[in-house]
Motif scaffolding. Structure first.
Motif, PDB file in Angstrom:
ATOM      1  N   SER A  40       0.851  -1.188   0.000  1.00  0.00           N
ATOM      2  CA  SER A  40       0.000   0.000   0.000  1.00  0.00           C
ATOM      3  C   SER A  40       0.888   1.240   0.000  1.00  0.00           C
ATOM      4  O   SER A  40       2.099   1.159  -0.171  1.00  0.00           O
ATOM      5  CB  SER A  40      -0.923  -0.005   1.224  1.00  0.00           C
ATOM      6  N   VAL A  76       1.027   3.652   2.612  1.00  0.00           N
ATOM      7  CA  VAL A  76       0.753   4.217   3.935  1.00  0.00           C
ATOM      8  C   VAL A  76       2.023   4.310   4.767  1.00  0.00           C
ATOM      9  O   VAL A  76       2.864   3.408   4.745  1.00  0.00           O
ATOM     10  CB  VAL A  76      -0.313   3.370   4.670  1.00  0.00           C
ATOM     11  N   TYR A  86      -0.916   9.573  10.343  1.00  0.00           N
ATOM     12  CA  TYR A  86      -1.244   8.557   9.347  1.00  0.00           C
ATOM     13  C   TYR A  86      -1.264   9.229   7.984  1.00  0.00           C
ATOM     14  O   TYR A  86      -2.009  10.190   7.763  1.00  0.00           O
ATOM     15  CB  TYR A  86      -2.606   7.934   9.665  1.00  0.00           C
ATOM     16  N   ASP A  91      -1.607   8.552   3.839  1.00  0.00           N
ATOM     17  CA  ASP A  91      -1.940   7.650   2.726  1.00  0.00           C
ATOM     18  C   ASP A  91      -1.708   8.429   1.444  1.00  0.00           C
ATOM     19  O   ASP A  91      -2.475   9.331   1.093  1.00  0.00           O
ATOM     20  CB  ASP A  91      -3.387   7.173   2.828  1.00  0.00           C
ATOM     21  N   TYR A 118      -6.411   2.297  13.658  1.00  0.00           N
ATOM     22  CA  TYR A 118      -5.901   1.978  12.319  1.00  0.00           C
ATOM     23  C   TYR A 118      -7.056   1.660  11.367  1.00  0.00           C
ATOM     24  O   TYR A 118      -7.069   2.106  10.209  1.00  0.00           O
ATOM     25  CB  TYR A 118      -4.932   0.804  12.420  1.00  0.00           C
ATOM     26  N   ARG A 144      -8.108   3.730   7.892  1.00  0.00           N
ATOM     27  CA  ARG A 144      -8.297   3.070   6.593  1.00  0.00           C
ATOM     28  C   ARG A 144      -9.685   3.356   6.029  1.00  0.00           C
ATOM     29  O   ARG A 144      -9.845   3.542   4.813  1.00  0.00           O
ATOM     30  CB  ARG A 144      -8.072   1.565   6.736  1.00  0.00           C
ATOM     31  N   ALA A 192      -9.596   6.865   4.674  1.00  0.00           N
ATOM     32  CA  ALA A 192      -8.842   6.872   3.405  1.00  0.00           C
ATOM     33  C   ALA A 192      -9.706   6.329   2.269  1.00  0.00           C
ATOM     34  O   ALA A 192      -9.692   6.871   1.147  1.00  0.00           O
ATOM     35  CB  ALA A 192      -7.573   6.054   3.546  1.00  0.00           C
TER      36      ALA A 192
END
Length: 385
Positions: free
Chosen positions: A332, A334, A346, A348, A374, A378, A381
């Motif tokens: 990914s 991240v 965090y 992304d 977490y 996600r 995102a």
């Protein structure tokens, strides 16, 4: 807000609920060094609002909204950027100007200074630590490299147990001045503590072993390599050119040594600015701050074998750790900086997203709340892609 519970003391400031006040008033409890910024302030423009109350998170067999997850994870402040614009902000137990301690997110900020010094030719990651800090001869660090220190791959006997009142961390906290004097015998200051730590049996570089003192040593290395004290360096190379909104500060021991592993206190907005600079591969406020190649190295050069032999593989089974940043899944895009009691950056890259979280979780290392946080990141995102 953060000033409603002025009950914290040096003895209880990390214990809930005293931590709600304590985490935004560290400078009232512990000596600090200022990290000045300079005008003009770089602005964070508003974006299309994200509805956290309607955004669903499915985790551990149950469903809740992102808003509920913020409450469940004892959030003090939360901010999300999409392509540099603010799409969500919550100030719960703090104000926009409060400087909240970010614990081990400090490590990721510290390592960014190392990247700048590497680019400037002042620091060699492959050099022995003793080139910069000869005082470590005879300790665990005597034959370690700077790269071992950056990647938490030092062979060292140190147990990072935050709850053991007589363990390594308790002695460490006494040395740094985070606990009342006299509660436990320890070295006189951070640097003396570092040079007292013994080597373990395995070779350096074999496995990821999370040891916070490694990053206090990195701060010492940085000061020696640059010929400048840490707070001044961070102000000059990052805080001022980025146009941070607030002066930051960092805790120091009785000799003035900075707690670069966990003592940085910064505002929520400035934490987001730092994350956005990392998302932009080191550029911010019209300036180059951190070398792009340093950030690319973080994203792509972590050692999977080191990580797989380490003690945090359950959090990110396919993860990597490089230069004080977590890469949860190399497939990914991240990048994470994580501190105890629920501090997060965090990033992304694919989603154009930066999220920052400042918290006062009661348990320092709470795996369940880390996993919920977490999952929330996600989900956000996914909404922003």
């Amino acid at each position: 807000m953060g000033s409603e519970l002025p009950t914290a003391t040096l003895e209880n400031w990390r214990e809930h609920p005293h931590s709600i006040w304590g985490f935004t008033h560290v400078d009232s409890l512990i000596p600090v060094a200022a990290i000045p910024t300079a005008p003009p302030v770089s602005t964070l423009r508003p974006g299309k609002p994200l509805d956290l109350a309607r955004l669903a998170i499915v985790w551990a067999g149950s469903r809740r909204s992102a808003e509920a997850a913020l409450e469940e994870t004892h959030t003090d402040g939360f901010l999300v950027l999409k392509d540099g614009a603010v799409v969500a902000e919550r100030l719960i137990n703090q104000t926009a100007t409060d400087r909240h301690i970010v614990f081990s997110v400090s490590k990721s900020v510290t390592a960014s200074l190392a990247g700048i010094l590497v680019k400037d030719g002042k620091l060699d990651p492959e050099a022995p630590v003793s080139r910069y800090v000869p005082e470590v001869e005879g300790s665990a660090y005597g034959d370690a490299t700077v790269r071992n220190v950056l990647d938490m791959a030092v062979s060292i006997r140190f147990v990072e147990d935050y709850l053991d009142p007589q363990g390594d961390v308790a002695r460490y906290r006494a040395a740094m001045g985070w606990n009342p004097p006299g509660a436990i015998a320890s070295a006189d200051g951070i640097n003396a503590f570092l040079t007292s730590l013994p080597k373990a049996e395995h070779p350096h570089g074999r496995r990821f072993h999370y040891v916070s003192p490694n990053t206090d040593l990195l701060g010492w290395i940085i000061e020696r390599a640059a010929g400048e004290n840490f707070a001044s360096l961070l102000s000059r190379l990052i805080w001022k050119p980025m146009g941070m909104a607030q002066d930051a500060f960092i805790t120091i021991d009785r000799h003035g040594a900075p707690r670069t592993a966990g003592g940085l206190c910064i505002s929520l907005g400035d934490m987001a600015r730092f994350g956005e600079m990392m998302r932009l591969k080191g550029r911010f406020n019209g300036q180059r701050i951190v070398p792009e190649e340093w950030i690319d190295d973080i994203l792509h050069q972590g050692d999977p074998a080191q990580w797989s032999r380490g003690e945090m593989v359950n959090l990110f089974p396919d993860g990597r750790y490089r230069s004080k940043w977590y890469v949860p899944d190399p497939s990914s895009s991240v990048l994470c900086a994580i501190g105890i009691h629920g501090q997060w950056i965090y990033i992304d890259y694919d989603a154009g997203m930066v999220a920052v979280k400042q918290s006062s979780q009661p348990i320092p290392a709470d795996e369940a709340l880390d996993n919920l946080t977490y999952a929330m990141f996600r989900a956000i995102a996914g909404e922003l892609r």
